[in-house]
Design an enzyme around this catalytic site. Structure first.
Site, PDB file in Angstrom:
ATOM      1  N   GLU A 256       0.175   7.885   8.894  1.00 60.53           N
ATOM      2  CA  GLU A 256      -0.088   9.290   9.216  1.00 60.53           C
ATOM      3  C   GLU A 256      -0.939   9.434  10.473  1.00 60.53           C
ATOM      4  OE1 GLU A 256       1.687  11.399   7.850  1.00 60.53           O
ATOM      5  OE2 GLU A 256       2.390  10.192   6.162  1.00 60.53           O
TER       6      GLU A 256
ATOM      7  N   HIS B  89       1.261   9.671  13.470  1.00 59.41           N
ATOM      8  CA  HIS B  89       1.745  11.037  13.690  1.00 59.41           C
ATOM      9  C   HIS B  89       0.677  11.886  14.376  1.00 59.41           C
ATOM     10  CE1 HIS B  89       5.581  10.981  11.625  1.00 59.41           C
ATOM     11  NE2 HIS B  89       5.051  10.524  10.495  1.00 59.41           N
TER      12      HIS B  89
END
Length: 501
Positions: A266, A269
């Site tokens: 994550e 991202h």
């Protein structure tokens, strides 16, 4: 005021409404009490409707036309020229959707996400099934409103939302060709002795897991003054602006990789969003250009960096210090092989690098069948189990391990899943290009030095936001289009060495 300036002012309001909607969505997945679902669904629907109506107002179309006349002499790569191009595309698509449909899909999805959480926790698909039925009806209406080319299909219209200009037939061809090469690799690995991964399934203090992951992504360059990490049922990242990019993960006390690699993934991202040129803030350009490119960033940091031998040459001693009882006597090579063990598994987010794409192919086929009405929602769990056994050699023992394991369909994201596999392929293309430009990346990573890699990605990918398309970014960064060759070469090299193939 010029038409372009007036248009930008209008778009800032639209962007702000989207950011407010994202904040409420993040809160729903992290801290909102379960009793707030009904009210939150209406709040989100109202914001979605307002943003849609403001953006699709005919005045925006008029401003676009006038701004295009004002800027006819602009360099095609300038911020303003690219802005007008992207807004025109978004406007053309958005004006095809009735505001009532946008609001309805937002409201139904907000309620479905809560139902999915409850159904997954209880492992009872029937609790989620009515919500999925309603979502599919609305998503079909959405696809038909968007429209698609002659010879195309409904799925094209939805895929285009996540991977612009990509067609279902292209994805199917990529997956078919990839499967031909991948299945023999999986079979060859399956015939070799496998590393023992029992060391990963001990009891690991949850706070220590959390703290270790945060320290690593801080070294990566995730900016905690512009981001944070929280817990959620399904790991995700979200961005409210280039200066507020948040991530979540989940922690399993008896399985170390879940939290750690979820955090690394994550963060990849979020660093993409944090790296967007600040000049693009409060415009439609201030986000990732496609989910395939987005996923390439998360998979690159999670796998090509985080599962590399060099990475653990630097971080294994600190990990041992964090978990001395579990890992003090474990050799680095033993740990490296354990986290790279290839073993078909039921849960996608915990799948190894080699078999991961098979999970995506399974979902790609299922959601196309659901969308076309060839598969009834009530038959989804059984069909999931059949295809899981065919693709992975494993049959789920519960709905939570099967049709309920992913959150995506609960928020109407039909057409999303292929981008996960596309991101895998793109990640290795970018990695090879970065190595060619930067020299020995493996040695840099072994020294815990990530600045050059992060800088390269920021220059080639992040800063552009949506100014460049996925195809343009890939071509400019690597000199080639989307290919599976580099990913297959990476897999054969890395896992050939681990499994002595």
């Amino acid at each position: 005021m010029t038409a372009l300036a007036d248009l930008k002012q209008r778009l800032e309001c639209v962007t702000d409404l989207g950011g407010a909607q994202a904040v409420l969505g993040w809160d729903q997945e992290t801290y909102m009490p379960s009793g707030g679902v009904e009210a939150r669904s209406h709040q989100l629907a109202t914001l979605a409707r307002l943003g849609h109506e403001l953006f699709t107002d005919p005045e925006v179309g008029d401003l676009l036309a006038r701004a295009a006349e004002e800027t006819v002499d602009l360099d095609a790569d300038s911020d303003d020229a690219r802005l007008l191009s992207v807004v025109r595309r978004d406007y053309d698509r958005a004006t095809r959707l009735p505001a009532d449909l946008v609001a309805a899909l937002t409201r139904v999805s907000a309620q479905a996400q809560h139902a999915w959480k409850d159904a997954r926790q209880r492992s009872q698909f029937n609790l989620f099934a009515p919500h999925l039925e309603e979502i599919l009806l609305l998503v079909r209406e959405k696809a038909d409103a968007f429209g698609y080319d002659d010879g195309g299909c409904r799925y094209d219209a939805l895929l285009d939302e996540y991977e612009p200009d990509m067609k279902t037939a292209e994805v199917a061809t990529i997956f078919t060709d990839l499967r031909k090469e991948l299945v023999p690799i999986v079979h060859a690995i399956g015939g070799r002795p496998s590393p023992n991964a029992a060391i990963l399934r001990q009891t690991f203090n949850e706070q220590a897991q959390w703290d270790f992951g945060l320290s690593v992504i801080g070294d990566f360059g995730y900016d905690f003054t512009r981001g944070r990490q929280d817990r959620s049922a399904h790991p995700f990242s979200t961005s409210f602006s280039v200066n507020d990019c948040r991530i979540t993960t989940r922690v399993q006390p008896d399985y170390l990789p879940s939290c750690l690699f979820g955090t690394l993934h994550e963060a990849g991202h979020a660093m993409y969003e944090q790296g967007v040129d600040p000049a693009l803030e409060r415009t439609v350009l201030a986000s990732g250009t496609s989910l395939g490119i987005h996923e390439s960033q998360s998979r690159l940091w999670e796998n090509l960096v985080g599962r590399s031998r060099g990475f653990w040459q630097h971080y294994f001693a600190p990990l041992q210090s964090a978990f001395p009882q579990q890992l003090a006597t474990v050799e680095l090579e033993t740990f490296y092989r354990a986290i790279n063990r290839v073993e078909p598994s039921l849960i996608r987010v915990e799948a190894d690098e080699v078999t991961y794409n098979l999970h995506i192919m399974l979902r790609f086929e299922l959601e196309r069948a659901l969308l076309d009405g060839e598969l009834a929602v009530e038959d989804l769990p059984a069909e999931w189990n059949e295809r899981s056994e065919a693709y992975l050699g494993l049959r789920p023992g519960s709905d939570a391990e099967g049709a309920l394991q992913d959150i995506h369909w609960s928020f109407g994201a039909i057409g999303y899943f292929p981008t996960y596999a596309l991101g895998n392929l793109i990640s290795t293309q970018l990695w090879q290009a970065a190595k060619a430009d930067l020299g020995d990346l493996d040695e840099q990573i072994a020294q815990g030095s990530f600045g050059e890699l992060r800088g390269w990605l920021r220059d080639k990918i992040h800063r552009h936001g949506r100014k460049l398309t996925a195809t343009e970014l890939l071509q400019r960064a690597t000199g080639e289009g989307l290919r599976a060759d580099s990913w297959l070469a990476y897999v054969r090299s890395k896992f050939g060495e681990i499994y002595d193939l």
